[in-house]
Design an enzyme around this catalytic site. Structure first.
Site, PDB file in Angstrom:
ATOM      1  N   LYS A 183      13.169   1.694  -5.806  1.00  0.00           N
ATOM      2  CA  LYS A 183      13.173   0.283  -5.416  1.00  0.00           C
ATOM      3  C   LYS A 183      11.789  -0.320  -5.629  1.00  0.00           C
ATOM      4  CE  LYS A 183      12.133  -2.535  -2.269  1.00  0.00           C
ATOM      5  NZ  LYS A 183      11.933  -3.780  -2.908  1.00  0.00           N
ATOM      6  N   GLU A 258       2.244   6.416   1.379  1.00  0.00           N
ATOM      7  CA  GLU A 258       0.910   6.174   0.818  1.00  0.00           C
ATOM      8  C   GLU A 258       0.583   4.723   1.155  1.00  0.00           C
ATOM      9  OE1 GLU A 258       0.483   7.599  -3.261  1.00  0.00           O
ATOM     10  OE2 GLU A 258       2.059   9.049  -2.886  1.00  0.00           O
ATOM     11  N   CYS A 292      -5.382   0.097  -3.853  1.00  0.00           N
ATOM     12  CA  CYS A 292      -5.409   0.654  -2.492  1.00  0.00           C
ATOM     13  C   CYS A 292      -6.745   1.306  -2.152  1.00  0.00           C
ATOM     14  CB  CYS A 292      -4.267   1.649  -2.314  1.00  0.00           C
ATOM     15  SG  CYS A 292      -4.289   2.950  -3.552  1.00  0.00           S
ATOM     16  N   GLU A 393      -7.422  -4.668   5.919  1.00  0.00           N
ATOM     17  CA  GLU A 393      -7.314  -4.647   4.456  1.00  0.00           C
ATOM     18  C   GLU A 393      -7.034  -6.068   3.958  1.00  0.00           C
ATOM     19  OE1 GLU A 393      -3.769  -2.901   2.652  1.00  0.00           O
ATOM     20  OE2 GLU A 393      -5.072  -1.799   1.279  1.00  0.00           O
ATOM     21  N   ILE A 394      -7.859  -6.557   3.033  1.00  0.00           N
ATOM     22  CA  ILE A 394      -7.699  -7.927   2.523  1.00  0.00           C
ATOM     23  C   ILE A 394      -6.931  -7.909   1.206  1.00  0.00           C
ATOM     24  CG2 ILE A 394      -8.952  -9.999   1.785  1.00  0.00           C
ATOM     25  CD1 ILE A 394     -11.220  -9.170   3.731  1.00  0.00           C
TER      26      ILE A 394
HETATM   27  P1  NAD Z   1       4.456  -3.779   1.203  1.00  0.00           P
HETATM   28  O1  NAD Z   1       4.284  -2.855   2.365  1.00  0.00           O
HETATM   29  O2  NAD Z   1       4.610  -5.216   1.482  1.00  0.00           O
HETATM   30  O3  NAD Z   1       5.742  -3.360   0.339  1.00  0.00           O
HETATM   31  C1  NAD Z   1       5.875  -2.070  -0.240  1.00  0.00           C
HETATM   32  C2  NAD Z   1       7.338  -1.845  -0.578  1.00  0.00           C
HETATM   33  O4  NAD Z   1       8.076  -1.693   0.640  1.00  0.00           O
HETATM   34  C3  NAD Z   1       7.997  -3.000  -1.332  1.00  0.00           C
HETATM   35  O5  NAD Z   1       8.872  -2.493  -2.330  1.00  0.00           O
HETATM   36  C4  NAD Z   1       8.785  -3.698  -0.245  1.00  0.00           C
HETATM   37  O6  NAD Z   1       9.897  -4.418  -0.748  1.00  0.00           O
HETATM   38  C5  NAD Z   1       9.229  -2.525   0.616  1.00  0.00           C
HETATM   39  N1  NAD Z   1       9.596  -2.862   1.992  1.00  0.00           N
HETATM   40  C6  NAD Z   1       9.265  -3.970   2.694  1.00  0.00           C
HETATM   41  N2  NAD Z   1       9.803  -3.907   3.934  1.00  0.00           N
HETATM   42  C7  NAD Z   1      10.466  -2.727   4.011  1.00  0.00           C
HETATM   43  C8  NAD Z   1      11.201  -2.076   5.044  1.00  0.00           C
HETATM   44  N3  NAD Z   1      11.360  -2.638   6.235  1.00  0.00           N
HETATM   45  N4  NAD Z   1      11.738  -0.884   4.786  1.00  0.00           N
HETATM   46  C9  NAD Z   1      11.552  -0.278   3.598  1.00  0.00           C
HETATM   47  N5  NAD Z   1      10.872  -0.847   2.569  1.00  0.00           N
HETATM   48  C10 NAD Z   1      10.332  -2.060   2.787  1.00  0.00           C
HETATM   49  O7  NAD Z   1       3.232  -3.465   0.247  1.00  0.00           O
HETATM   50  P2  NAD Z   1       2.796  -4.289  -1.023  1.00  0.00           P
HETATM   51  O8  NAD Z   1       2.258  -5.590  -0.517  1.00  0.00           O
HETATM   52  O9  NAD Z   1       3.899  -4.266  -2.030  1.00  0.00           O
HETATM   53  O10 NAD Z   1       1.604  -3.402  -1.602  1.00  0.00           O
HETATM   54  C11 NAD Z   1       0.282  -3.489  -1.181  1.00  0.00           C
HETATM   55  C12 NAD Z   1      -0.031  -2.396  -0.192  1.00  0.00           C
HETATM   56  O11 NAD Z   1       0.231  -1.130  -0.786  1.00  0.00           O
HETATM   57  C13 NAD Z   1      -1.497  -2.365   0.197  1.00  0.00           C
HETATM   58  O12 NAD Z   1      -1.586  -2.172   1.583  1.00  0.00           O
HETATM   59  C14 NAD Z   1      -2.035  -1.148  -0.540  1.00  0.00           C
HETATM   60  O13 NAD Z   1      -3.161  -0.558   0.041  1.00  0.00           O
HETATM   61  C15 NAD Z   1      -0.851  -0.246  -0.518  1.00  0.00           C
HETATM   62  N6  NAD Z   1      -0.942   0.763  -1.560  1.00  0.00           N
HETATM   63  C16 NAD Z   1      -1.250   2.053  -1.198  1.00  0.00           C
HETATM   64  C17 NAD Z   1      -1.399   3.043  -2.169  1.00  0.00           C
HETATM   65  C18 NAD Z   1      -1.775   4.464  -1.809  1.00  0.00           C
HETATM   66  O14 NAD Z   1      -1.739   5.319  -2.683  1.00  0.00           O
HETATM   67  N7  NAD Z   1      -2.124   4.742  -0.573  1.00  0.00           N
HETATM   68  C19 NAD Z   1      -1.224   2.714  -3.512  1.00  0.00           C
HETATM   69  C20 NAD Z   1      -0.913   1.401  -3.844  1.00  0.00           C
HETATM   70  C21 NAD Z   1      -0.762   0.438  -2.856  1.00  0.00           C
END
Ligand code: NAD
Length: 493
Positions: A183, A258, A292, A393-394
């Site tokens: 997804k 992650e 991230c 986190e910004i």
């Molecule tokens: P997000 O948490 O808004 O969304 C991530 C995914 O989760 C999306 O596909 C979203 O549709 C889905 N989602 C949303 N609500 C959900 C729920 N209730 N249940 C299950 N899935 C749900 O994150 P984002 O804004 O897409 O990405 C940015 C974030 O990702 C930042 O915080 C960044 O640090 C993090 N990130 C972490 C890593 C890592 O390796 N640690 C890598 C890349 C990004």
């Protein structure tokens, strides 16, 4: 090359059970180019019906289909074949990812794209090297530890690197022997919907990989709550991770997360300040800070503090905002106007909290840039640990700079957030570099550089609230220990 030539005229379809499908309700969503906020494509949106269909298909392919019983060698060959197909179509993927995410085309084409193809090759090899162990216990017992796939894995992706992260995670899932339901984020779905064509052409059996675009709360939640899904892995924000932890409690399913970061980058006073300012800027402006592991807290020795700020400002002001297809562009747009607005709110908070604004912090006045979601590189100095811009986190090109006097103080400042994803240390003293890297509570540290150079071989583990579980193939596997008693006539009394 006209990137729009690669865009499909009809909405991008979902991929379930080996077929490209239109969801029952026929709903679509707009795909927007963040450089100008214009709609350039549409994609179909999955509902719960399609989630159920995908879960059944992935279940069947794992339990009764060929995948669950296929040899590692055959799975490996299919991954290699898919990798070759992807390599052939790389320009198309790089164009789509650039259009949808606003990234720099060269970076997607030559760095992320290369990592995507490499993921297929690496995990094709890995599939054939999954070894357990025999543990010596006593002369009458053979104790074997084996690794098994979980079964059906739901993989939920973020928007900041969907192509690269998607390839790496899907390849690991499949190499381990699982089936997958993927997804992507609704702000960045196309590369994954297109990747379905690669798996299809390579001849993966139906149901092995399924792609569902649409709402996180609908699809993500359904995957997390379903007892038919054995594992859910999510890369995204910490608050989404926390809701997944909550929603998974009824099934106690395996979850891997992650999550977010607020990584420190510590600069000692023995460095070449010009170089350190360049590395410092690089660490928080790559992909406009939407990474991230970005080094968004620069912790700088007081002896070089003002000189470093001056040089960092000069580096920041060299950044050229623009379309990712323009080879002069070095600063890409943010993914979405809503995300840009969150970043602007943080910039306002920084000003209100009393941080010293060194550069940026004011919207661009250029009419072309105003159509997109551009935020100039923004540097705040004299940031203290109690400020929200230091703690939260910004996820934009915004950095906090904080001075320190002693090594102990630098480590304490570095460790004073809830996150523990990554971090950097710059010093000519290698003993000190290693000491500090060991003392910072993060899963990934860089000494005298920032960012790993392709870390598929090593885990990037999120400490504290930055994650749960270790990345790599083992993340998608579960161990089983078998004890064999070889003693003749050994029976309990
Ligand atoms: P997000 O948490 O808004 O969304 C991530 C995914 O989760 C999306 O596909 C979203 O549709 C889905 N989602 C949303 N609500 C959900 C729920 N209730 N249940 C299950 N899935 C749900 O994150 P984002 O804004 O897409 O990405 C940015 C974030 O990702 C930042 O915080 C960044 O640090 C993090 N990130 C972490 C890593 C890592 O390796 N640690 C890598 C890349 C990004």
């Amino acid at each position: 090359m006209n990137p729009y030539d690669y865009v499909k005229k009809e909405p991008y379809k979902l991929y379930v059970n080996g077929e490209f499908i239109i969801p029952e309700k026929g709903e679509t969503f707009d795909v927007v180019n963040p450089v100008n906020n214009e709609v350039f494509a549409k994609a179909y949106k999955a509902g719960t019906k399609e989630v159920d269909f995908a879960i059944k298909a992935a279940r069947e392919a794992y339990d009764n289909g060929p995948w669950g019983k296929m040899s590692a060698k055959d799975r490996s060959k299919l991954l290699l074949k898919a990798g070759k197909i992807l390599e052939r179509r790389l320009e198309e993927f790089a164009c789509i990812e650039t259009l949808e995410c606003g990234k720099l085309f060269g970076s997607v084409m030559y760095y992320e794209g290369g990592m995507c193809v490499d993921a297929f090759e690496y995990f094709a090899g890995k599939a054939r090297c999954i070894e357990g162990k025999v543990v010596p216990i006593d002369s009458n017992t053979i104790n074997m530890v084996q690794w098994y796939p979980h079964g059906v894995v739901g993989e939920i992706l973020p928007w900041n690197g969907p192509f690269m992260m998607g390839c790496q995670k899907i390849c690991a899932i499949l190499a381990a022997g699982n089936t997958a339901i993927v997804k992507p984020s609704s702000w960045a779905s196309l590369s994954m919907l297109l990747l379905a064509e690669v798996f299809d052409e390579a001849g993966f059996p139906k149901g092995v990989v399924n792609f569902l675009a649409g709402s996180g709360s609908v699809i993500g939640n359904a995957l997390v709550e379903s007892p038919e899904v054995d594992m859910v892995a999510m890369t995204g924000g910490t608050s989404t991770g926390k809701s997944i932890i909550g929603a998974s409690k009824e099934t106690v399913k395996e979850i891997a997360l992650e999550l977010g970061g607020k990584s420190p980058n510590i600069i000692f006073d023995d460095v070449n300040v010009d170089d350190a300012a360049k590395w410092g800027r690089w660490g928080f402006t790559l992909n406009s800070g939407q990474v991230c592991v970005s080094g968004t807290r620069l912790i700088v020795h007081r002896n070089i503090y003002e000189e470093f700020l001056e040089k960092l400002k000069a580096e920041a002001e060299k950044m050229v905002p623009g379309d990712g297809f323009d080879s002069n562009t070095t600063l890409s747009t943010l993914i979405h106007k809503d995300h840009a607005s969150t970043v602007w709110d943080y910039i306002q908070k920084g000003k209100d909290e009393g941080a010293r604004l060194i550069c940026g912090g004011v919207p661009y006045s250029d009419e072309t840039l105003k159509k997109g979601n551009f935020v100039p590189v923004t540097v705040f100095a004299d940031v203290t640990t109690d400020m929200s811009i230091f703690q939260e986190e910004i996820f934009g090109p915004v950095v906090c700079v904080t001075p320190f006097d002693t090594e102990e103080e630098a480590v304490a400042i570095a460790n004073s957030t809830k996150y523990g994803l990554a971090g950097g240390v710059f010093t000519k003293d290698i003993k000190r570099g290693l000491r500090v890297a060991q003392a910072v509570d993060s899963g990934q540290l860089y000494i005298n550089s920032y960012f790993s150079k392709g870390m598929i071989e090593s885990p990037g583990t999120g400490w504290r609230e930055s994650g749960l579980g270790v990345a790599g193939i083992q993340k998608y596997m579960i161990s089983k220990t078998i004890f064999v008693d070889t003693e003749e006539g050994s029976v309990p009394y």
